[in-house]
Design an enzyme around this catalytic site. Structure first.
Site, PDB file in Angstrom:
ATOM      1  N   ASP A  70     -37.606 -63.980  98.494  1.00  0.00           N
ATOM      2  CA  ASP A  70     -38.527 -63.044  97.848  1.00  0.00           C
ATOM      3  C   ASP A  70     -39.061 -63.661  96.562  1.00  0.00           C
ATOM      4  OD1 ASP A  70     -38.016 -61.197  99.812  1.00  0.00           O
ATOM      5  OD2 ASP A  70     -36.645 -59.988  98.600  1.00  0.00           O
ATOM      6  N   MET A  71     -40.257 -63.279  96.195  1.00  0.00           N
ATOM      7  CA  MET A  71     -40.875 -63.785  94.965  1.00  0.00           C
ATOM      8  C   MET A  71     -39.951 -63.599  93.760  1.00  0.00           C
ATOM      9  SD  MET A  71     -44.507 -62.609  93.303  1.00  0.00           S
ATOM     10  CE  MET A  71     -45.097 -63.252  91.738  1.00  0.00           C
TER      11      MET A  71
END
Length: 231
Positions: A70-71
């Site tokens: 995930d970012m």
């Protein structure tokens, strides 16, 4: 951070490339240490084109994405340097032969698991929450099987928080965040699943991919990488 090529330290990045978070490279694969807040692949919109894969491809044009973080999550991530290695690594992931471990700091005092090895299992199915996508939810009727091993490393009663190790068995989107939320202990700094209080306690999501282990598909050497979090 020092770079490694074919298992040996090697200063093979140019001065302009020193910001690339590369920690290992051989002729077939790369291991990187993704910072929090950086996309793995380009997103939609001009403001989402800077990402780890494009930074890597500026130095290694042949590099291919194998898996993602995930970012908001930081830590260890692999890329392949040819299509054959990408397929081989994908097979390892499909057979659950790539072992990953994460560290997180969560809200509340999470009691240790009363098992001989100290590890517990979260076994809760996860599905996309269509009205609120990209959020995920726990749901039995439509959720996909999802399992996460976890254990409490330390509890800070004064701060009302716990440090937790996590080992995902499956690889669903947002799995660790959703499973910890289901335990009643959301990850600090989680802008997607945490309350305003949880979000306010950290400027970033306190989730880091800290260890990666696999058998190299070609050399058959066991590769083990560790990356301590900065929190």
């Amino acid at each position: 951070m020092s770079a490694f090529i074919d298992g040996r330290p090697g200063a093979f990045l140019t001065a302009a490339d020193k910001s690339l978070p590369l920690i290992y490279a051989d002729r077939h694969l790369l291991v990187l240490n993704k910072p929090a807040g950086l996309l793995c692949v380009p997103g939609r919109g001009d403001d989402k084109q800077d990402c780890l894969s494009r930074r890597v491809q500026a130095c290694f044009p042949e590099a291919l994405v194998v898996h993602r973080l995930d970012m908001a999550t930081s830590g260890l991530l692999m890329m392949a340097r040819d299509i054959a290695m990408q397929r081989a690594l994908n097979r390892l992931f499909e057979r659950r032969e790539v072992h990953k471990r994460y560290l997180a700091v969560v809200q509340g005092c999470l009691s240790p698991v009363q098992e001989p090895d100290g590890w517990g299992l979260i076994d809760l199915p996860i599905a996309l929450d269509w009205p609120r996508r990209p959020l995920r939810i726990i749901t039995v009727p439509t959720g996909k099987p999802s399992q996460t091993r976890w254990r409490t490393v330390a509890v800070d009663e004064a701060a009302n928080s716990s440090r937790v190790e996590l080992e995902p068995i499956t690889g669903r989107s947002h799995q660790l965040r959703v499973h910890l939320l289901a335990l009643g202990h959301p990850i600090l700094g989680d802008a997607l699943y945490g309350s305003e209080t949880v979000l306010a306690r950290s400027a970033r999501l306190l989730l880091h991919a800290c260890a990666l282990r696999l058998v190299h598909p070609l050399s058959h050497a066991t590769l083990c990488f560790e990356s301590p979090p900065d929190f």
